[in-house]
Design a protein around this motif. Structure first.
Motif, mmCIF file in Angstrom:
data_model
loop_
_atom_site.group_PDB
_atom_site.id
_atom_site.type_symbol
_atom_site.label_atom_id
_atom_site.label_comp_id
_atom_site.label_asym_id
_atom_site.label_seq_id
_atom_site.Cartn_x
_atom_site.Cartn_y
_atom_site.Cartn_z
ATOM 1 N N ALA A 106 -9.526 1.060 5.061
ATOM 2 C CA ALA A 106 -9.416 2.487 4.797
ATOM 3 C C ALA A 106 -10.443 2.892 3.746
ATOM 4 N N TYR A 107 -11.361 3.775 4.132
ATOM 5 C CA TYR A 107 -12.387 4.248 3.205
ATOM 6 C C TYR A 107 -11.806 5.390 2.369
ATOM 7 N N THR A 108 -11.163 5.030 1.287
ATOM 8 C CA THR A 108 -10.537 6.023 0.421
ATOM 9 C C THR A 108 -10.341 5.451 -0.974
ATOM 10 N N ASN A 109 -10.357 6.321 -1.954
ATOM 11 C CA ASN A 109 -9.981 5.945 -3.311
ATOM 12 C C ASN A 109 -8.836 6.821 -3.803
ATOM 13 N N SER A 110 -8.199 7.539 -2.876
ATOM 14 C CA SER A 110 -7.089 8.426 -3.217
ATOM 15 C C SER A 110 -5.813 7.623 -3.458
ATOM 16 N N PRO A 111 -5.216 7.722 -4.645
ATOM 17 C CA PRO A 111 -3.945 7.020 -4.902
ATOM 18 C C PRO A 111 -2.856 7.430 -3.919
ATOM 19 N N LEU A 112 -2.894 8.698 -3.479
ATOM 20 C CA LEU A 112 -1.890 9.174 -2.538
ATOM 21 C C LEU A 112 -2.034 8.489 -1.189
ATOM 22 N N GLU A 113 -3.255 8.435 -0.664
ATOM 23 C CA GLU A 113 -3.476 7.776 0.627
ATOM 24 C C GLU A 113 -3.116 6.300 0.555
ATOM 25 N N ILE A 114 -3.491 5.656 -0.529
ATOM 26 C CA ILE A 114 -3.199 4.224 -0.681
ATOM 27 C C ILE A 114 -1.693 4.005 -0.755
ATOM 28 N N ALA A 115 -0.993 4.880 -1.470
ATOM 29 C CA ALA A 115 0.464 4.741 -1.575
ATOM 30 C C ALA A 115 1.133 4.923 -0.216
ATOM 31 N N ILE A 116 0.628 5.843 0.589
ATOM 32 C CA ILE A 116 1.212 6.067 1.917
ATOM 33 C C ILE A 116 0.912 4.893 2.849
ATOM 34 N N LEU A 117 -0.318 4.389 2.812
ATOM 35 C CA LEU A 117 -0.641 3.207 3.611
ATOM 36 C C LEU A 117 0.232 2.022 3.224
ATOM 37 N N ASN A 118 0.553 1.942 1.952
ATOM 38 C CA ASN A 118 1.359 0.820 1.460
ATOM 39 C C ASN A 118 2.777 0.845 2.026
ATOM 40 N N LEU A 119 3.173 1.969 2.641
ATOM 41 C CA LEU A 119 4.496 2.050 3.250
ATOM 42 C C LEU A 119 4.627 1.118 4.451
ATOM 43 N N PHE A 120 3.521 0.853 5.145
ATOM 44 C CA PHE A 120 3.610 0.004 6.340
ATOM 45 C C PHE A 120 2.469 -1.006 6.448
ATOM 46 N N VAL A 121 1.668 -1.166 5.382
ATOM 47 C CA VAL A 121 0.554 -2.103 5.378
ATOM 48 C C VAL A 121 0.689 -3.033 4.175
ATOM 49 N N THR A 122 0.420 -4.318 4.393
ATOM 50 C CA THR A 122 0.365 -5.278 3.280
ATOM 51 C C THR A 122 -1.041 -5.246 2.703
ATOM 52 N N MET A 123 -1.179 -4.717 1.494
ATOM 53 C CA MET A 123 -2.487 -4.559 0.877
ATOM 54 C C MET A 123 -3.030 -5.904 0.377
ATOM 55 N N LYS A 124 -4.339 -6.115 0.626
ATOM 56 C CA LYS A 124 -4.986 -7.376 0.236
ATOM 57 C C LYS A 124 -6.018 -7.163 -0.869
ATOM 58 N N THR A 125 -6.936 -6.219 -0.657
ATOM 59 C CA THR A 125 -8.067 -6.038 -1.567
ATOM 60 C C THR A 125 -8.332 -4.554 -1.762
#
Length: 500
Positions: free
Chosen positions: A320-339
Motif C-alpha cells: 500500500a503506497y500510503t503514509n496515512s495513519p488512518l489508511e494503515i489503521a484500517i488495513l491493519n483490520l484485516f492485514v498482518t503488517m510486516k514492514t
C-alpha cells in the motif's frame, strides 16, 4: 449494504403522510428519483408525461421474461415509496400526481426559483474556492474516522458527532466523553464503507433524533436532499432557509457537509460531501479521501490522483503506497503488517488476519470491495488487458465454430460471461472460503409453501419464486419450498391469479 439501499429503506419505513409531504419539494423528488434502481427510473420516466394510467399487463411487456426479479424489485420500491398508485382492481398504475408535477418541473426547469436554494448576491468571497471546500470537508470527515480508529488527534469531533456515533452503535462507552468511547464491531464495518454510505449512516441517526430535537423530519430531509442538488463552489443565502434548516447548519458543519466563514455568516457553501449525497461517485474517497494528492494536482490530472494505491499479489502479499495513519489503521483490520517505509507499508493477508476481521463483524465482501475500490491503477490496467484478451478469444472462437460467419449473438454472450477481475481470483476465493469456515449455518426468515395438490402446481409456483428471486430453498420430492419474507405476498398473489 449500499447507501442507496440504506436511504431507501429509511424512506420506505416513513409513514405515508410523511412520504407524501416530501413530494411537495421538487429537489426531494429529484433526489428520490436518483436513489431508485435503474428499472424503477425507467418506469417513472415512461409514465412521467403520460397522464393516463398504465395497465400492469402492458408494463410487464416492457421487460424481458428473465428480468422478472428486477421488475418485482422496481415495482415494490415504487409502491413502498407511494410514487406509483394502483387502481381499486390492481390492474392499472399511475404516478402520484404531486410527484409527477414537481419532478417534471425539475426536468423542464420550471420549478420555483427557490426550489434549489437562492444564490448569494454580490460581492462574492474569492477566498472560498473549491480547493478550500475540499480541504475543509476532508479535515472534518477524517477527524471523525481518525477518532474511531484511535489515532491521537489535536482536536476531537464535536459532542453532537460523538453522540451520533454512540447512538448509531458505531462506538460504545459511558457518556459521550471522547476518552470513554471505543469502536464496536459495527464501527469496524463502517470504516470499510464508501463515503456516501458512511455519511448517510450518520445522517439517518440524525433524522431519528429530529423528534427529540423538536424538528420537522420533512424539513430536515428536504434540506439534506436540497444539499445533494446544489452546485459545488457556489454560495447560498442562509436567509432563504427555514428555522429548522438554519438550526441544522452547525451540525452539518461538524460533518463537513457545509462551510461557513463564521457561525453568523449570511451565506453557506455546500462541500463535495454534500453535493454528492445522492450520487454514485464522490471526489472524496474513504478512508483518507486522497486529499493531499488532490489538492496538489491540477484539474487535468485530478482523476489520476484519486485512483487507488493498493497492490495485491497472488501470494497474498499486499503493498500500500500510503503514509496515512488512518489508511494503515484500517488495513491493519484485516492485514498482518510486516514492514513500514516512509511512503509504503507491506503486509500479508492471512487466515488469522481475516478471521480477526470477521470476528469484528467485517464481512468477506466488504474486504474484497475495499481492496477493489483502492486497487492500484496498474492492477486495473492488467485486469483490463486480460479481459480484452478473453473477449477477443471468445469472439474469434465463436466465429470459427460458426463456419467463419460472424455471429453477433455468440460474440455478445462471450463478452457478457466475463467480468473485470481487478484482484487475483485465488485471493478473492480464499477470503470467501475463510468466511465460510465461520458461517457453517445460515438462518433466514421467511415462509414455507407445502401441501400442493400436484406436481404441476408446485412447479408453477416454485419456478415463479425462483424467477423473481425470492426462493431460498426447495425440495421437489416432497413438494415444498421456502421463500423470503418479502416474497411471500408476491408468490401468494401470483398463486391466487394463476391457480384460480
Amino acid at each position: 449494504m449500499s447507501f442507496k439501499l440504506t436511504v431507501n429503506s429509511h424512506l420506505e419505513g416513513l409513514p405515508k403522510v410523511v412520504q407524501l409531504k416530501l413530494f411537495d419539494a421538487p429537489a426531494t423528488c429529484l433526489s428520490i428519483f436518483r436513489l431508485l434502481p435503474p428499472l424503477a427510473k425507467f418506469y417513472v420516466i415512461s409514465m412521467l408525461f403520460n397522464e393516463k394510467p398504465v395497465a400492469v399487463k402492458d408494463l410487464e411487456k416492457w421487460t424481458q421474461p428473465q428480468a422478472k426479479r428486477l421488475q418485482f424489485d422496481a415495482l415494490k420500491r415504487l409502491k413502498a415509496l407511494h410514487i406509483i398508485e394502483e387502481d381499486a382492481g390492481g390492474t392499472h398504475l399511475r404516478l402520484h400526481q404531486t410527484f409527477r408535477n414537481n419532478f417534471r418541473d425539475c426536468l423542464t426547469g420550471t420549478q420555483a426559483p427557490n426550489a434549489f436554494g437562492i444564490l448569494a448576491t454580490e460581492p462574492l468571497d474569492d477566498r472560498v474556492s473549491i480547493r478550500l471546500l475540499d480541504k475543509f470537508a476532508s479535515q472534518k470527515w477524517e477527524t471523525i474516522l481518525h477518532f474511531m480508529v484511535g489515532t491521537e488527534l489535536p482536536a476531537v469531533p464535536s459532542k453532537s458527532v460523538l453522540s451520533l456515533l454512540k447512538l448509531g452503535g458505531l462506538m460504545e462507552g459511558h457518556g459521550t466523553s471522547a476518552g470513554n468511547l471505543k469502536i464496536t464491531n459495527l464501527g469496524f464495518q463502517f470504516l470499510l464503507q464508501d463515503v456516501n454510505a458512511q455519511l448517510w449512516a450518520l445522517l439517518l441517526e440524525y433524522l431519528n433524533l429530529t423528534q427529540d430535537l423538536h424538528m420537522d423530519p420533512v424539513d430536515v430531509l428536504n434540506f439534506i436532499f436540497i444539499l445533494g442538488s446544489l452546485e459545488l463552489g457556489k454560495a447560498y443565502q442562509v436567509a432563504s432557509l427555514s428555522d429548522t434548516q438554519i438550526s441544522m447548519l452547525p451540525d452539518l458543519r461538524d460533518y463537513g457537509l457545509v462551510y461557513q466563514r463564521s457561525e453568523n455568516s449570511s451565506r453557506f457553501y455546500p462541500t463535495r460531501l454534500a453535493t454528492t449525497l445522492t450520487s454514485e461517485s464522490t471526489g472524496l474517497k474513504t478512508p483518507s479521501m486522497v486529499m493531499d494528492q488532490h489538492l496538489q494536482s491540477t484539474e487535468a490530472d485530478t482523476d489520476d490522483s484519486l485512483l487507488g494505491q493498493i497492490i495485491l499479489e497472488t501470494n497474498f502479499s499486499i503493498y500500500a503506497y500510503t503514509n496515512s495513519p488512518l489508511e494503515i489503521a484500517i488495513l491493519n483490520l484485516f492485514v498482518t503488517m510486516k514492514t513500514r517505509f516512509a511512503n509504503m507499508v507491506i503486509g500479508t493477508i492471512t487466515r488469522e488476519s481475516i478471521r480477526n476481521a470477521l470476528q469484528n463483524g467485517i464481512t468477506a465482501t466488504q474486504i474484497i470491495n475495499f481492496l477493489e475500490a483502492h486497487a492500484h491503477p496498474q492492477m486495473r490496467a492488467l485486469a483490463k488487458e486480460k479481459l480484452d484478451k478473453k473477449i477477443e478469444f471468445d469472439v474469434s472462437h465463436n466465429i470459427n465454430t460458426a463456419g467463419g460467419a460472424p455471429q453477433s449473438k455468440a460474440g455478445d454472450s462471450g463478452v457478457a460471461q466475463h467480468r473485470l477481475e481487478v484482484l487475483p481470483p485465488n485471493v478473492v476465493d480464499q477470503i470467501k472460503l475463510w468466511q465460510l469456515e465461520l458461517d457453517r449455518i445460515q438462518t433466514f426468515n421467511g415462509y414455507l409453501f407445502k401441501d400442493f395438490k400436484n406436481q404441476s402446481e408446485f412447479d408453477i409456483l416454485c419456478n415463479y419464486a425462483q424467477e423473481v428471486g425470492v426462493l431460498i430453498w426447495s425440495e421437489k420430492a416432497k413438494l415444498r419450498f421456502f421463500v423470503t419474507q418479502d416474497g411471500m405476498a408476491q408468490v401468494a398473489d401470483f398463486a391466487g391469479r394463476k391457480l384460480r
